[in-house]
Every structure is written in C-alpha cells, then in structure tokens.
Design an enzyme around this catalytic site. Structure first.
Site, PDB file in Angstrom:
ATOM      1  N   LYS A 257       0.844  -1.199   0.000  1.00  0.00           N
ATOM      2  CA  LYS A 257       0.000   0.000   0.000  1.00  0.00           C
ATOM      3  C   LYS A 257       0.878   1.247   0.000  1.00  0.00           C
ATOM      4  CE  LYS A 257      -3.862  -1.913   2.747  1.00  0.00           C
ATOM      5  NZ  LYS A 257      -4.961  -1.794   1.782  1.00  0.00           N
ATOM      6  N   ARG A 331      -9.997 -11.877   2.300  1.00  0.00           N
ATOM      7  CA  ARG A 331     -10.844 -12.960   1.772  1.00  0.00           C
ATOM      8  C   ARG A 331     -10.117 -14.303   1.810  1.00  0.00           C
ATOM      9  NH1 ARG A 331     -11.589  -9.610  -3.645  1.00  0.00           N
ATOM     10  NH2 ARG A 331     -11.078  -7.997  -2.130  1.00  0.00           N
TER      11      ARG A 331
END
Ligand code: BES
Ligand code: MN
Ligand code: ZN
Length: 488
Positions: A257, A331
C-alpha cells in the site's frame, strides 16, 4: 465504572449530579417534582428553557444536595433510542469535563423501564471509554452511575453492563497497535473468557490442515499467526458460526500500500475484535445459544518469503485461488476460517464481519456497513437487529455476474475482480466457502473505526467504534428465543 439501580427519595442520594431529560410539554410527576424541589420553574423562565432538543441547563445544588443537569429531549412522539443514547451521552461527556465522577440518571420514560435501563447502562460505559493507556495525562473517568427507577431494573443494568464492557473490549483490541494487539494477545484475551472452549491453530496446523489462505498470508509475518476457534455451548442445538477478519496490520504485502494513512491499517482486525467482544458478551450473559466464533489472525507483511501475485493457493475446502493482489488478503484468510467452521460444526447460520474493501467505504460511507448474503431470511434478521442498535447495514447484491468476474484462467477463482463492484466481488469470493449454509457477510471497512479526523459522535468514540458487537449480541439474543433460525 459501577452502574447501579436506585429508587426511593431522589434527594437522599449520594451522587454528585443528577442527569435528567425532559420532553416538551411534559407532565411526568416524578420529573416535575424534582424540578420543583430545585426551584427550576423559577430559573426556567429566566433561562427561557423550553425543553427543545439540544437545550441544556446546569443548576448548582444547594448545601448537601446534588447538582442538576437538565437536557431538553424535544417532542416525545419523535424521540427514539438513538436520540436517547446520543443526548444522554453528550451530557455525560460534559459532566466528565466538569470533573464530576458520579451521576444519577433519570430515564426519559418514553419506552419501558427495563429497556431504557439496559440502553442507558451500555451507553454510559461506551461514553466513558477512552483509549488512553498510552497517554501520560489521562482524563478522570466516571466512577459511579445510578439509574433511577421505581421498578427493579438491576437485571437489565447487569445485561447492559455486560454489553457495554464487551463493546469496550472490542474497541480496545481494535485500537491496540499491531505490535501489542498481536494474534498472541487475542489468544490470551480469549483464554480469559470463562465458559468458552478455545482451540488455537498455528502455522504448522495451517500446513497440516490445508488452510492455504492463512498459510500464505502469514508466511512473511514476524508475529506468530493464529486461528482461534471459540465455542460457547449455551444450548444443544447446532451452532451459529461467527467469523471475523483479524489482520493485525495490513501493509498490503508485496502489492504494498502507499504510506498515507497506513497507520489506520492496525484496524484491519476490527472484525476479529467484534467476534471476541461478542463471545465475551454471550458467555457472561449466559445466553441459551450455541455459538462458534472463529478469528484468523495474522499480519500481512512483505518479505523474501512472502506470498506473491501469481501464486495459486488451495483453501481448506479444496477450492483453489489465483493471487492477483496480495493486498486482497482478508478474503484468503476468511476462506479457510469459513470453510473450517462450516465443515466441522455444521452451523445453522454463518455471519462474517470484515474490514474487507475500500470499495465498500466508497459505496456506503462511514456510517453504513455493506451486507451480502445467500439467504434473504437470515439477512432480514440481521437488519432487524441493526434497526435496534443503530449499527446501520445496507444490502449489496451478490449476482452471478460478480461470481463470473472472479473466475480465473489458471485456478478456480482469483482474489480480485478489478475495480468495478469491489465489495461485491469480495463477497462473491467468500460465497465459495460457505457451502449451502445460510450466510451473511458484513463489510465493516467504513464503520469499524472513525476514519480521518471525524469527531466523536455521542457514545461512539474516536478510533475503533466497536461496530458489530451489539449487532451480533442482539441477533444471538433473538436466536435464543428461537426466532433467529432461518429457512434454508
Ligand atoms: N483492509 C483492506 C480494506 C480497507 C481499505 C479497509 C481501506 C478500510 C480502509 C483490504 O485488505 C484491502 O486492501 N482491500 C483492497 C482489495 C483490492 C486489492 C481488491 C482494497 O479495497 O483496495
Ligand atoms: Mn489488504
Ligand atoms: Zn485488509
């Protein structure tokens, strides 16, 4: 903070201040008696106090009698639980700033006494919460709160205290920096829950059991990763499964990020924090429900041994996934947690909470969580619970198109579907791991903490909000009465 039921002569009590809300044109006997004994009718004219919403007045108590803090509650017919929580919470914050540490609350008496006592008790605890353990100068906290009522509301206060403390526990776990709020810290916290059976899996177990998602995400972690499996058996029925994303810090991994706002990625464990808070609440309250809580916990870091885009993983239920971005890690760990819970516990309902996608924040903002489901009946139950607690939830679609969007050329599915429908493709990914069980996925990326410089809103503090704890508790309470079960 201690919260107690009080009754009898109101002037005889040992609190520093009395907190009372009054509706416009109200005629309640108790309230007008109190106001009269303070000579408030006299002041009121001078102050032009009309009991409109947001009006407040402070009256200095004479001699040994307590002070009075009065808040206008407006039109009684328009008043609701959330207004009660917010109005009283603002008043308590002000009283705290005045450095008074014991408050006697006179409930508004709009709905029944038990309900109001419950709501006011947890509101007071949530309002007093401050993540200040690393501050050398701390504000004083409120030591004693009384709730005044003619009927015995002590049991409602007990329940309210439990859920207030549970919400604060959730906030604390979530607010902790990743170097302290580690998977091991979560394990220690869960060990302290009496009546909750705890199993802990580590990396060796991930390898042995074939949990390829959490194995890959935790590969470059320095802090030992853990999957906690907590079981509370308050009934002999098959359980409700609650699963929470517990990324203690999300750097993005190799798909790293950018650094702006990266400190907020300590909050990527808010789902797991809410699951621990709920397990604490249901076990202490002794709910007659069977609940299994699972939290996959790890940091997501880059490193020479980190998992990489292009990798193909095999999850616990055999489904394979192609990694497009190592930043879509939530996920992957949830896939193993969900399929493990579904296969080994045969749950009647599955609910997961996860700070899963930035796309959900873009779609719904910071006050509403996204809900995705394979069972509208179960989702309705969650929406019903959410109407009570005002932890707002809005349904998002899980069309087959989204399932198409994450098909992979080289594996069964891939872990991102590009920018369009980012919250829904994440939900579609998870739908591969719940078999045919009724399931609701709550994306709490926007609601789990107050992002940026948002100021606190009543009983919801800055930083972690505790979102999901009251919601799960409310839903699980409804399961106790039997109405939580769903059609297949
Ligand atoms: N934890 C983040 C989601 C997130 C981002 C929550 C910002 C709250 C605020 C999650 O792991 C993530 O990085 N998601 C990616 C998914 C993408 C790579 C498909 C996202 O939303 O950008
Ligand atoms: Mn991520
Ligand atoms: Zn994440």
């Amino acid at each position: 903070m201690e919260i107690k039921w009080e009754s009898g002569d109101i002037k005889e009590n040992r609190y520093e201040i009395l907190l009372m809300g009054v509706f416009e044109k109200e005629t309640s006997k108790v309230k007008s008696k109190i106001l009269k004994s303070y000579g408030f009718s006299k002041y009121s004219e001078k102050l032009k106090f009309t009991y409109e919403v947001k009006q407040t007045a402070f009256i200095n108590g004479e001699k040994d009698s307590p002070n009075l803090f009065l808040i206008g509650l407006g039109d009684k017919t328009k008043f609701n639980d959330e207004m009660m929580r917010i109005r009283f919470s603002h008043a308590i914050s002000k009283i705290k700033k005045m450095r008074m540490s014991s408050i006697l609350i006179i409930p508004p008496e709009k709905s029944d006494a038990q309900h109001e006592a419950y709501e006011l008790a947890y509101m007071a605890l949530m309002t007093d919460y401050d993540f200040n353990r690393f501050k050398s100068k701390k504000d004083d906290s409120i030591e004693k709160v009384g709730i005044f009522s003619a009927t015995d509301v002590s049991e409602s206060i007990r329940l309210g205290t439990i859920i207030g403390e549970a919400s604060n526990l959730t906030k604390d776990l979530a607010n902790l920096p990743s170097s302290i709020g580690t998977p091991t810290h979560f394990e220690k916290t869960a060990r302290g829950f009496s009546g909750v059976d705890l199993k802990v899996f580590g990396r060796e177990d991930f390898l042995k059991l074939g949990m390829g998602g959490i194995e890959a995400v935790s590969r470059a972690a320095r802090e030992p990763a853990k999957m906690l499996v907590m079981e509370y058996k308050g009934s002999d029925q098959p359980p409700v499964l609650i699963v929470g994303k517990g990324i203690t810090f999300d750097s993005g991994g190799i798909s790293i990020k950018s650094s702006e706002g990266l400190e907020e990625m300590k909050f990527d464990k808010c789902g797991a924090s809410a699951v621990l808070g709920s397990m604490y609440a249901i076990s202490r309250a002794g709910l007659k429900v069977h609940v299994v809580g699972i939290t996959p916990l790890t940091e997501n870091l880059p490193g020479g041994n980190a998992y990489k885009p292009g990798d193909i993983l095999t999850h616990y239920n055999g489904v394979t996934s192609e990694i497009i971005s190592t930043d879509a890690e939530g996920r992957l760990v949830l896939a193993d947690a969900l399929s493990y819970g579904v296969k080994n516990y045969n749950p009647t309902a599955v609910i997961d909470l996860a700070t899963l996608t930035g796309a959900c924040v873009v779609a719904l903002g910071n006050n509403i969580a996204g809900s995705m489901t394979n069972n509208l009946d179960l989702q309705q139950k969650i929406l019903d619970a959410s109407k009570k607690t005002w932890e707002k939830v809005w349904p998002l679609p899980l069309d087959d198109d989204f399932k198409e969007q994450i098909k992979s050329d080289v594996a069964d599915i891939k872990n991102t579907g590009g920018r369009p429908g980012g919250a829904e493709t994440a939900g579609a990914f998870l739908s591969n791991f719940v078999d045919t069980k009724p399931w609701v996925h709550l994306d709490i990326a926007g609601t789990a903490w107050t992002q940026g410089k948002t100021v606190r809103k009543g009983y919801i503090s800055r930083g972690a909000t505790g979102f999901g704890t009251r919601l799960l508790f409310e839903y699980l309470k409804s399961c106790e009465k039997g109405s939580g079960s769903v059609k297949k």
